[in-house]
Design a protein around this motif. Structure first.
Motif, PDB file in Angstrom:
ATOM      1  N   VAL A  18       0.961  -1.224  -0.017  1.00 54.35           N
ATOM      2  CA  VAL A  18       0.093  -0.105   0.129  1.00 54.35           C
ATOM      3  C   VAL A  18       0.962   1.319   0.142  1.00 54.35           C
ATOM      4  O   VAL A  18       0.733   2.282  -0.802  1.00 54.35           O
ATOM      5  CB  VAL A  18      -1.129   0.163   1.076  1.00 54.35           C
ATOM      6  N   CYS A  19       1.860   1.118   0.758  1.00 55.35           N
ATOM      7  CA  CYS A  19       2.780   2.576   0.874  1.00 55.35           C
ATOM      8  C   CYS A  19       3.608   2.744  -0.478  1.00 55.35           C
ATOM      9  O   CYS A  19       3.841   3.839  -0.626  1.00 55.35           O
ATOM     10  CB  CYS A  19       3.893   1.888   1.914  1.00 55.35           C
ATOM     11  N   CYS A  22       1.080   4.437  -2.338  1.00 55.19           N
ATOM     12  CA  CYS A  22       0.607   5.762  -1.788  1.00 55.19           C
ATOM     13  C   CYS A  22       1.914   6.681  -2.035  1.00 55.19           C
ATOM     14  O   CYS A  22       1.671   7.895  -2.376  1.00 55.19           O
ATOM     15  CB  CYS A  22       0.271   5.499  -0.436  1.00 55.19           C
ATOM     16  N   LYS A  23       2.992   6.641  -1.361  1.00 57.39           N
ATOM     17  CA  LYS A  23       4.400   7.159  -1.378  1.00 57.39           C
ATOM     18  C   LYS A  23       3.993   8.439  -0.553  1.00 57.39           C
ATOM     19  O   LYS A  23       5.127   9.334  -0.552  1.00 57.39           O
ATOM     20  CB  LYS A  23       4.804   7.531  -2.787  1.00 57.39           C
ATOM     21  N   TYR A  24       3.136   8.763   0.192  1.00 61.53           N
ATOM     22  CA  TYR A  24       2.864   9.992   0.919  1.00 61.53           C
ATOM     23  C   TYR A  24       4.094  10.263   1.982  1.00 61.53           C
ATOM     24  O   TYR A  24       4.319  11.212   2.149  1.00 61.53           O
ATOM     25  CB  TYR A  24       1.566   9.890   1.657  1.00 61.53           C
ATOM     26  N   CYS A  25       4.430   9.208   2.457  1.00 61.44           N
ATOM     27  CA  CYS A  25       5.545   9.593   3.409  1.00 61.44           C
ATOM     28  C   CYS A  25       6.996   9.269   2.974  1.00 61.44           C
ATOM     29  O   CYS A  25       7.978   9.122   3.764  1.00 61.44           O
ATOM     30  CB  CYS A  25       5.478   8.163   4.762  1.00 61.44           C
ATOM     31  N   PHE A  32      10.766   4.040   2.614  1.00 59.45           N
ATOM     32  CA  PHE A  32       9.710   4.152   1.796  1.00 59.45           C
ATOM     33  C   PHE A  32      10.376   4.140   0.265  1.00 59.45           C
ATOM     34  O   PHE A  32      10.069   3.469  -0.710  1.00 59.45           O
ATOM     35  CB  PHE A  32       8.659   5.296   1.710  1.00 59.45           C
ATOM     36  N   CYS A  59       4.919   8.045  10.207  1.00 59.25           N
ATOM     37  CA  CYS A  59       4.075   7.420   9.271  1.00 59.25           C
ATOM     38  C   CYS A  59       2.719   6.977   9.500  1.00 59.25           C
ATOM     39  O   CYS A  59       1.889   6.822   9.178  1.00 59.25           O
ATOM     40  CB  CYS A  59       5.067   6.333   8.428  1.00 59.25           C
ATOM     41  N   ALA A  62       0.651  10.195  10.044  1.00 61.11           N
ATOM     42  CA  ALA A  62       0.512  10.870   8.841  1.00 61.11           C
ATOM     43  C   ALA A  62      -0.425  10.126   8.098  1.00 61.11           C
ATOM     44  O   ALA A  62      -1.024  10.381   6.782  1.00 61.11           O
ATOM     45  CB  ALA A  62       1.958  11.053   8.160  1.00 61.11           C
ATOM     46  N   CYS A  63      -0.574   8.755   8.286  1.00 61.38           N
ATOM     47  CA  CYS A  63      -1.287   7.826   7.411  1.00 61.38           C
ATOM     48  C   CYS A  63      -2.887   7.989   7.435  1.00 61.38           C
ATOM     49  O   CYS A  63      -3.608   7.993   8.480  1.00 61.38           O
ATOM     50  CB  CYS A  63      -0.840   6.316   7.817  1.00 61.38           C
ATOM     51  N   GLN A  64      -3.072   8.275   6.121  1.00 60.41           N
ATOM     52  CA  GLN A  64      -4.821   8.407   6.201  1.00 60.41           C
ATOM     53  C   GLN A  64      -5.612   6.814   5.960  1.00 60.41           C
ATOM     54  O   GLN A  64      -6.680   6.682   5.862  1.00 60.41           O
ATOM     55  CB  GLN A  64      -5.097   9.134   4.983  1.00 60.41           C
ATOM     56  N   TYR A  65      -4.522   5.899   5.744  1.00 61.33           N
ATOM     57  CA  TYR A  65      -5.099   4.474   5.650  1.00 61.33           C
ATOM     58  C   TYR A  65      -4.984   3.791   7.222  1.00 61.33           C
ATOM     59  O   TYR A  65      -5.060   2.423   6.813  1.00 61.33           O
ATOM     60  CB  TYR A  65      -4.375   3.741   4.468  1.00 61.33           C
ATOM     61  N   VAL A  73      -3.379   0.196   7.865  1.00 62.76           N
ATOM     62  CA  VAL A  73      -1.965   0.444   7.698  1.00 62.76           C
ATOM     63  C   VAL A  73      -1.383   0.808   8.871  1.00 62.76           C
ATOM     64  O   VAL A  73      -1.790   1.993   9.455  1.00 62.76           O
ATOM     65  CB  VAL A  73      -1.381   1.451   6.515  1.00 62.76           C
TER      66      VAL A  73
HETATM   67  S1  SF4 Z   1       0.286   7.427   4.258  1.00 61.46           S
HETATM   68 FE1  SF4 Z   1      -0.112   5.461   4.999  1.00 61.46          FE
HETATM   69  S2  SF4 Z   1       0.026   4.099   2.986  1.00 61.46           S
HETATM   70 FE2  SF4 Z   1       0.762   6.071   2.677  1.00 61.46          FE
HETATM   71  S3  SF4 Z   1       3.083   5.858   2.631  1.00 61.46           S
HETATM   72 FE3  SF4 Z   1       2.438   6.533   4.524  1.00 61.46          FE
HETATM   73  S4  SF4 Z   1       2.177   4.819   5.989  1.00 61.46           S
HETATM   74 FE4  SF4 Z   1       2.111   4.163   3.934  1.00 61.46          FE
END
Ligand code: SF4
Ligand code: SF4
Length: 365
Positions: A18-19, A22-25, A32, A59, A62-65, A73
């Motif tokens: 998923v990460c 997503c790559k957000y972090c 990552f 992370c 920060a995680c929306q999941y 996650v």
């Molecule tokens: S926001 Fe969540 S899913 Fe996205 S990279 Fe960060 S930890 Fe992973």
């Protein structure tokens, strides 16, 4: 109840997938970007990523999941479980006495008990002020050979485990290693991955801070200073003919005091941060080993400092035995507990530095 090994790896692989999408972090740490370059996410890849993670918890916040989202996650916990599994697999030997806590307790009590049994009370509970006073209670030969024997098997196991881990995460040539060493040392000494890309960790909630980073530095440098003090003591004995306890103004005492104070302050700060931390991003089954390491380091630093202050007192004999017991506990728990994070993280940082350099060269041949 610990999860089966396959479940731990499958769950971390699912979350990491998923990460990668997503790559957000990606800005928080190297984990990552390293995962991006390993789309297969093999067991070896997961072991590498888990040891590259410094558990800053950024992370998680920060995680929306994260739960209750159906993707669920919770990367810091998933990687903490994989990290412990990577150490256990590489060592290939279960911790005796039910785990690091039981082992540490028995080792800590063993030396004082043997001292009480074997050293005559008139020697053990007397004040010794002469040169070589420590060895009037516990002979130097017993101390040196006891330490050597206690250290030999654990260090051998750690070395074997590091070799297996290094192979599992891809290895590398001597030339690649030599080229990546300066960057690796910089990452180790600055704890770069514990600073969340410059904003700090999430210690208690979604606010960033550097308390954990500072506390970890105190433990790290305090520990190094105490090791240096032990080496200075050996050099004073063998090269200068001096016998412990050493004068207040001497390399072993100055280094040992500075190291002990820093170690104690760092362990206290880490314990306080851990105690107040949000348990949500934690893997509860890893906590016993973490607390065991903090207790062993704290007890060793505290008993060492008390021994220094009370070395001319009648309590010196038992304090020396307790201090040596805590040092023995540190030695024997090395391959089975949280201390394994140090060599494995260093190797993961070396791998990351090598990979960065390979990527740079591919882009700029
Ligand atoms: S926001 Fe969540 S899913 Fe996205 S990279 Fe960060 S930890 Fe992973
Ligand atoms: S180092 Fe921090 S941001 Fe990176 S994976 Fe570990 S907990 Fe998440």
């Amino acid at each position: 109840m610990p999860l089966p090994e396959g479940d731990i790896l499958d769950e971390a692989r699912r979350q990491m997938t998923v990460c990668v999408v997503c790559k957000y972090c990606n800005g928080y740490c190297d984990v990552f970007r390293a995962a991006d370059a390993r789309p297969d996410l093999t067991d070896g890849d997961l072991f590498y990523l888990a040891n590259l993670c410094h558990h800053c918890r950024n992370c998680w916040y920060a995680c929306q999941y994260r739960p209750p989202h159906p993707f669920a996650v919770a990367l810091p916990a998933a990687l903490a479980r994989v990290r412990v599994l990577s150490w256990q697999r590489a060592v290939g030997w279960p911790a005796p006495l039910g785990g690091p806590a039981g082992l540490a307790l028995v080792a800590t009590l063993l030396v004082p008990l043997l001292t009480l049994l074997l050293v005559p009370p008139e020697t053990l509970f007397a004040a010794h002020r002469e040169s070589g006073a420590f060895h009037a209670v516990i002979p130097r030969g017993v101390m040196v050979w006891g330490a050597a024997l206690a250290l030999l098997a654990p260090v051998g196991l750690v070395g074997l485990a590091m070799t297996r881990f290094w192979r599992a995460i891809g290895g590398g040539s001597a030339r690649q290693v030599a080229r990546a060493l300066p960057a690796t040392l910089r990452d180790i000494l600055t704890l770069r991955n514990l600073s969340g890309g410059g904003v700090g960790c999430n210690e208690r909630d979604d606010r960033f801070g550097f308390a954990r980073w500072h506390a970890h530095h105190l433990v790290f440098w305090g520990f190094l200073l105490t090791v240096t003090a032990t080496l200075a003591a050996a050099a004073s004995h063998h090269l200068m003919g001096m016998r412990a306890p050493y004068p207040w103004i001497s390399a072993p005492v100055v280094l040992g005091t500075a190291g002990g104070v820093a170690l104690l302050a760092g362990v206290g700060a880490m314990a306080w941060i851990k105690h107040r931390a949000d348990p949500a991003p934690e893997a509860p089954e890893t906590r016993a080993a973490e607390w065991t390491l903090l207790c062993v380091l704290g007890a060793s630093a505290a008993s060492g400092l008390m021994l220094l202050v009370l070395r001319e007192n009648a309590a010196m004999g038992m304090l020396l035995a307790v201090h040596l017991g805590t040092v023995l506990a540190f030695f024997v728990t090395l391959p089975f507990g949280k201390m394994m994070h140090a060599p494995f993280r260093a190797l993961a940082l070396l791998r990351a530095a090598m990979d960065r350099q390979e990527t740079d060269r591919a882009h700029d041949p």
